[in-house]
Design an enzyme around this catalytic site. Structure first.
Site: not given
Length: 494
Positions: A251, A341, A117, A115, A419, A119-120
């Site tokens: 993150c 966050e 994201p 999966i 992570l 963002t990256n």
């Protein structure tokens, strides 16, 4: 397939990708170390050659982050990663214990679901492709719809480079018609053996609910504590470098700065000097209203944006050259929106009396959406670093930018874009995920203890006596009882 609904096409495409990739993985499982290394090296080469074009494509499509930092991420996810994993033993006999006569043999997990994201998008696809192939697994990606083009391109480049070096065709796949149904189909299909989930909390929870092994990661709400012995100029430099790296989309990036009263003025002055802008309470409220939707969920339009863009959207004026926006907060939770966050260039700012109060605040912040992930501390006191190692996270990053430190760019941690947050953060691992998390280990164990005949002397003697002698008579029992009573009387216990 034009006459079929989009959802039906999406699900059918997913099934085809999974079946093809599983067949390819069955072939890849037969490859030896030399063959796999040749494939991985070619994938790394392709990632390096296309790092710039992929970075530009990602920024153009998503609007998140900065091209120069995404170039670094793409290279980090390939060249830097390869240097770390190239000597890892993931095939055949990987360990032999001659004393205990146990041999460990690595076997692939099978087909993975990755999966990705928004963002990256390209760096995560590169990273997961390489660690999957290194462990002789196939992988099919479920891209974020807002990063579909760049994720597809990264997956295509990785696939073509792998096949050109000898890998079976279809070993790496990517859904081109993303939908919720397609993602669910991939999660639950028989071909997929394990899910590697990098994304939002809802997606990670869904992966763990799919009924098969999953490696998911939780959110990071990283506190950055500047302790009184810290080199303030260096600490601020690290925090700014981290928070502005790809505009805060990692993150592991800092979310809150915590300082002691005795150094508050110095830290604030240094932050201003290095490009920090302290918002007024009214400005902080306006920015917070723009940052979040539906409570404390990030507004996608504000993710990975520069301080200028965020300020302009809130209608506030900031000095030229401002790198990060800071808003003072007096607590943690719903009343204090910046305590959550923020994957962008905004930081909460807290002042505490001492390290004891800093400890308590860190725990509150972590429990507000970052348990298990990371904590940053800037100190010249090694004992203080150890005190903060007791906090409920699995990465305590000392005197380093948190973003780069967490992923292993500025620390000795394994290079990774997945992570783990351990069980505290709802993850199956607390590690930075590597190829070693994507293998099964088979053990060949030789007998070193003779259990064919019972050799316990007490047990054996008892068995021998009971089998060789007749039942004890009543007179014998009475005699034994009398002797026991006599012995107890001598010891004053009767």
């Amino acid at each position: 397939m034009g006459s079929f609904d989009y959802d039906l096409q999406s699900v059918q495409e997913t099934r085809n990708l999974a079946r093809q990739a599983k067949l390819a993985q069955t072939e890849l499982a037969k490859f030896n170390c030399e063959q796999i290394d040749k494939i991985v090296r070619n994938m790394v080469k392709a990632a390096e050659e296309n790092a710039v074009s992929l970075a530009k494509l990602a920024v153009e499509e998503t609007g998140f982050g900065k091209v120069e930092d995404k170039i670094f991420k793409n290279r980090f996810a390939s060249t830097h990663l390869y240097e770390f994993i190239k000597s890892m033993q993931t095939i055949g006999v990987i360990k032999e214990d001659t004393v205990n006569k146990i041999m460990e043999i690595a076997e692939p997990v099978g087909l993975l679901m990755g999966i990705i994201p928004s963002t990256n998008p390209t760096s995560t696809a590169i990273y997961k492709s390489i660690i999957a192939i290194k462990a002789r697994n196939g992988i099919v990606f479920s891209p974020h719809p807002s990063a579909l083009k760049c994720t597809l391109e990264a997956a295509r480049l990785m696939h073509d480079a792998a096949v050109a070096a000898g890998a079976p065709s279809h070993i790496i796949g990517c859904i081109s018609k993303p939908s919720l149904n397609a993602t669910n189909e991939l999660m639950k299909c028989d071909e997929v053996a394990m899910i590697i989930a990098t994304g939002g909390s809802a997606m990670v929870k869904a992966a763990y609910s799919a009924g098969k092994p999953a490696l998911g990661v939780g959110p990071g709400n990283v506190p950055a504590y500047i302790e009184r012995t810290a080199n303030i100029a260096k600490a601020v430099k690290n925090i700014i470098a981290s928070k502005t790296f790809d505009n805060g989309t990692i993150c592991a990036s800092e979310q809150s700065v915590i300082v002691e009263e005795c150094i508050r003025d110095q830290v604030m002055a240094e932050l201003r000097r290095q490009g920090g802008y302290f918002m007024t309470p009214a400005e902080t409220d306006r920015v917070a209203q723009n940052l979040f939707v539906h409570g404390h969920a990030m507004n996608a339009k504000m993710v990975g944006r520069s301080a200028e863009v965020i300020a302009a959207s809130a209608g506030i004026t900031i000095p030229a050259g401002t790198k990060v926006l800071l808003g003072e907060q007096q607590g943690v939770g719903k009343e204090y929106p910046l305590s959550y966050e923020k994957l962008t260039t905004v930081l909460a700012f807290y002042t505490v009396k001492d390290w004891h109060e800093a400890c308590e605040l860190c725990i509150q912040l972590l429990n507000n959406g970052g348990v298990g992930h990371s904590l940053s501390i800037h100190t010249e006191n090694p004992e203080m670093a150890m005190k903060f190692s007791e906090k409920p996270v699995f990465r305590i990053l000392v005197n380093t930018p948190s973003s780069q430190g967490g992923v292993g760019a500025s620390t000795g941690l394994a290079p990774a874009f997945t992570l783990g947050c351990g069980t505290w953060g709802g993850s199956a691992t607390s590690d930075n995920v590597t190829p070693l998390h994507l293998i099964n280990i088979k053990r060949v164990a030789y007998g070193i203890k003779d259990c064919a005949e019972n050799t316990n002397p007490v047990y054996s003697a008892g068995m021998a006596q009971s089998s060789s002698s007749s039942a004890i008579s009543e007179d014998q029992i009475l005699t034994i009882v009398d002797e026991v009573i006599s012995l107890l009387k001598k010891r004053g216990a009767y």
